[in-house]
Design a protein around this motif. Structure first.
Motif, PDB file in Angstrom:
ATOM      1  N   TYR A  22     -38.565 -50.584   0.527  1.00 25.93           N
ATOM      2  CA  TYR A  22     -38.285 -51.805  -0.236  1.00 25.93           C
ATOM      3  C   TYR A  22     -39.001 -51.832  -1.588  1.00 25.93           C
ATOM      4  O   TYR A  22     -38.470 -52.372  -2.554  1.00 25.93           O
ATOM      5  N   VAL A  23     -40.180 -51.238  -1.668  1.00 28.33           N
ATOM      6  CA  VAL A  23     -40.924 -51.234  -2.926  1.00 28.33           C
ATOM      7  C   VAL A  23     -40.480 -50.068  -3.808  1.00 28.33           C
ATOM      8  O   VAL A  23     -40.069 -50.257  -4.959  1.00 28.33           O
ATOM      9  N   CYS A  28     -38.745 -53.939  -4.900  1.00 32.11           N
ATOM     10  CA  CYS A  28     -39.414 -55.184  -4.533  1.00 32.11           C
ATOM     11  C   CYS A  28     -40.871 -55.136  -4.975  1.00 32.11           C
ATOM     12  O   CYS A  28     -41.466 -54.060  -5.080  1.00 32.11           O
ATOM     13  N   ARG A  29     -41.436 -56.295  -5.210  1.00 30.76           N
ATOM     14  CA  ARG A  29     -42.843 -56.390  -5.605  1.00 30.76           C
ATOM     15  C   ARG A  29     -43.672 -56.738  -4.370  1.00 30.76           C
ATOM     16  O   ARG A  29     -43.458 -57.789  -3.749  1.00 30.76           O
ATOM     17  N   PRO A  30     -44.615 -55.879  -3.986  1.00 31.73           N
ATOM     18  CA  PRO A  30     -45.463 -56.207  -2.835  1.00 31.73           C
ATOM     19  C   PRO A  30     -46.424 -57.333  -3.209  1.00 31.73           C
ATOM     20  O   PRO A  30     -47.013 -57.316  -4.290  1.00 31.73           O
ATOM     21  N   ARG A  31     -46.580 -58.318  -2.312  1.00 30.41           N
ATOM     22  CA  ARG A  31     -47.493 -59.424  -2.574  1.00 30.41           C
ATOM     23  C   ARG A  31     -48.707 -59.353  -1.663  1.00 30.41           C
ATOM     24  O   ARG A  31     -49.823 -59.447  -2.131  1.00 30.41           O
ATOM     25  N   ALA A  38     -45.725 -57.812   6.001  1.00 34.74           N
ATOM     26  CA  ALA A  38     -45.926 -57.807   4.553  1.00 34.74           C
ATOM     27  C   ALA A  38     -44.989 -58.834   3.926  1.00 34.74           C
ATOM     28  O   ALA A  38     -43.910 -59.114   4.468  1.00 34.74           O
ATOM     29  N   TYR A  39     -45.427 -59.380   2.800  1.00 37.63           N
ATOM     30  CA  TYR A  39     -44.581 -60.250   1.995  1.00 37.63           C
ATOM     31  C   TYR A  39     -44.289 -59.537   0.680  1.00 37.63           C
ATOM     32  O   TYR A  39     -45.193 -58.996   0.039  1.00 37.63           O
TER      33      TYR A  39
END
Length: 133
Positions: A22-23, A28-31, A38-39
């Motif tokens: 996803y990243v 996607c940006r990992p938060r 993980a969000y």
């Protein structure tokens, strides 16, 4: 009153593998990340990856991500080069690339929006189509 989609949670059997997908592949940006999840964010989307036994839908259910037309071909070429599994060939309005994530969840990369889809239905209506507005 409901306001829209709040977040999307997908079960994953391998958090690190899904996080990389996803990243690194989808952008996607990992938060945050913790032992069992993980969000991430992607535009306004809040995506949760949650460790669990994945049981992806065996029907047409899928998650579609939007992409500008000029980025579609190179983005899909990068996904194909990474060896993603394609689960469907596009037969509808707008360019689409259908792929599976590492846990088998069905995803779509789509050029277009609801307005472009509705415009196409004015030209070629689905069988039994009923307009509400």
């Amino acid at each position: 009153m409901l306001q829209g989609l709040n977040h999307l949670t997908l079960a994953t059997g391998d958090l690190d593998k899904s996080l990389a997908f996803y990243v690194d592949l989808l952008g996607c940006r990992p938060r945050v990340k913790w032992a069992r999840g993980a969000y991430l964010t992607l535009g306004e989307l809040w995506l949760c990856l949650s460790c669990d036994l994945p049981r992806p839908a065996g029907d047409y259910s899928h998650v579609a991500f939007g992409i500008p037309a000029e980025h579609f071909a190179p983005f899909c070429a990068r996904l194909r080069a990474a060896g993603v599994v394609e689960w469907k060939t596009n037969r509808s309005e707008g360019d689409s690339f259908y792929l599976k994530d590492p846990d088998g969840h069905r995803l779509e990369i789509h050029v277009g929006d609801l307005e472009s889809r509705l415009a196409s239905l004015r030209e070629a209506p689905y069988q039994g189509l009923v307009w509400f507005d």
